[in-house]
Design an enzyme around this catalytic site. Structure first.
Site, PDB file in Angstrom:
ATOM      1  NE  ARG A  55      -3.190  -0.034   3.062  1.00 29.98           N
ATOM      2  CZ  ARG A  55      -3.508   0.271   4.335  1.00 29.98           C
ATOM      3  NH1 ARG A  55      -3.169  -0.543   5.313  1.00 29.98           N
ATOM      4  NH2 ARG A  55      -4.145   1.389   4.600  1.00 29.98           N
ATOM      5  CE  LYS A 131      -3.359  -2.758  12.960  1.00 27.01           C
ATOM      6  NZ  LYS A 131      -3.526  -1.878  14.134  1.00 27.01           N
ATOM      7  NE  ARG A 180      -6.252   0.731  18.685  1.00 26.46           N
ATOM      8  CZ  ARG A 180      -5.674   0.882  17.503  1.00 26.46           C
ATOM      9  NH1 ARG A 180      -6.349   1.444  16.507  1.00 26.46           N
ATOM     10  NH2 ARG A 180      -4.430   0.495  17.309  1.00 26.46           N
ATOM     11  NE  ARG A 197     -11.388   3.402   7.325  1.00 25.08           N
ATOM     12  CZ  ARG A 197     -11.545   3.156   6.022  1.00 25.08           C
ATOM     13  NH1 ARG A 197     -12.716   3.359   5.444  1.00 25.08           N
ATOM     14  NH2 ARG A 197     -10.520   2.711   5.314  1.00 25.08           N
ATOM     15  NE  ARG A 203      -6.301   6.148  11.799  1.00 26.86           N
ATOM     16  CZ  ARG A 203      -6.514   4.879  12.094  1.00 26.86           C
ATOM     17  NH1 ARG A 203      -6.778   4.529  13.345  1.00 26.86           N
ATOM     18  NH2 ARG A 203      -6.465   3.951  11.171  1.00 26.86           N
TER      19      ARG A 203
END
Length: 358
Positions: A55, A131, A180, A197, A203
């Site tokens: 990515r 993950k 979370r 997001r 963020r």
């Protein structure tokens, strides 16, 4: 026109391995021309031995560069300039940022397009945050390598408080993770958690602009970006159990590509691979997706054994099921441990629990 014929013919034959200039055999090509042709031929001959698919986020690129540096250090032929190329691939998860992950498909959002590129031969290996990797792999691919695991803990980031417990009632915490969210609300039901997001930098910018009062990020990502100092504090695994395979990088290749498997086997960190296998088996039994808050952590304890903790919760934190195991640190035992723990929590929750999350 003679020099032009000489250059053209020399370039053509240099690619075939012949340095001879055939246009005018009695006249040598000028040295500058021969040098230019040699440089051109060398540039054309340089083809990447490994193309790494990743990515394009800063964190993903940091992980790809880490992989490249490890490959170059382990294999002299890969240390040459251009031997290892990084190819950026945009994924669905990168393109749709205004919706919760659960609403746009969940599994494979950050891996599908990279998997496709791998199977189509456009890249040779794929570097993933473990993950993000679904518990199943596309047919024709294999994931033989995990790099050494980074810190698995979550970082608390806030401009006005030092911890979740210090946040005033009604404070807004931004997080795209239901794992979370559920654990925050379980311990601090007076707080509010909203979808949040974007990459790490996005963020942090939104936090500074006042969109939320606080946020949580994986400490591993901050460390890989050399941004660990942005963490206000670090949550213990007792307060916030990490995501399955958090902090682990996985590298995939085609299952019929022996050369790439040999390269990757030299980078594999076996302790990490076994811990990740244990946690992913737990996740697979629970058939976890982005609508199911699930957390797990397997690690080698001071006695050399595997200690495992697993959690299954409702998104609002009103229901939390937990379990733990200790056993030998070997693949068969740890896979069985993760599977057994998953079945235990699945039985505790009952089918109605999962139906309510759809």
């Amino acid at each position: 026109m003679a020099p032009l014929r000489c250059v053209t013919t020399t370039a053509h034959h240099s690619l075939l391995g012949s340095p001879t200039c055939l246009a005018r055999p009695r006249r040598r090509c000028p040295a500058s021309v021969r040098a230019a042709v040699a440089v051109q031929s060398e540039a054309q001959a340089k083809v990447s031995l490994i193309r790494i698919g990743t990515r394009g986020s800063p964190l993903a690129l940091a992980q790809a560069h880490e992989t490249r540096e490890k490959l170059k250090a382990a294999h002299s032929e890969l240390a040459e300039d251009g031997a290892v190329e990084i190819v950026i691939i945009k994924t669905t998860g990168d393109m749709i940022l205004d919706k919760p992950l659960a609403d746009i498909g969940g599994k494979g959002l950050f891996t599908k397009e990279i998997d496709d590129a791998l199977l189509q031969g456009r890249i040779d290996i794929a570097v993933h945050s473990m993950k993000d990797v679904p518990t199943y792999l596309p047919e024709g691919t294999i994931l033989p390598c995990n790099l050494p695991r980074e810190d698995v803990r979550d970082a608390f980031i806030c401009l006005t408080a030092n911890s979740l417990s210090e946040l005033p009632s009604g404070s807004v915490v931004g997080s795209a993770s239901l794992r979370r969210q559920s654990q925050i609300l379980y311990r601090y039901p007076s707080l509010k958690v909203v979808n949040f997001r974007g990459n790490v930098q996005t963020r942090l910018r939104k936090l500074k602009e006042g969109d939320v009062h606080a946020t949580l990020l994986a400490l591993a990502g901050l460390k890989r970006l050399n941004m660990a100092e942005t963490a206000t504090s670090v949550l213990s695994v007792e307060e916030m159990l990490p995501a399955v395979a958090q902090g682990a990088i996985g590298i995939a290749c085609r299952s019929d590509d022996d050369q790439m498997m040999n390269y990757l086997s030299s980078l594999n960190h076996e302790d990490t691979r076994l811990a990740v296998a244990c946690e992913r088996e737990f996740l697979a039994v629970l058939d976890g997706n982005c609508r199911t808050p699930i957390a797990a952590y397997a690690y080698r304890d001071k006695d050399g054994n595997c200690s495992f903790r697993g959690l299954l919760a409702s998104p609002d934190g009103s229901i939390v099921y937990e379990t733990s195991r200790t056993g030998s640190y070997d693949l068969d035992g740890m896979v069985e441990m993760g599977k057994d723990a998953g079945h235990e929590l699945k039985a505790k929750a009952g089918p109605g629990f999962f139906d309510s999350l759809q």
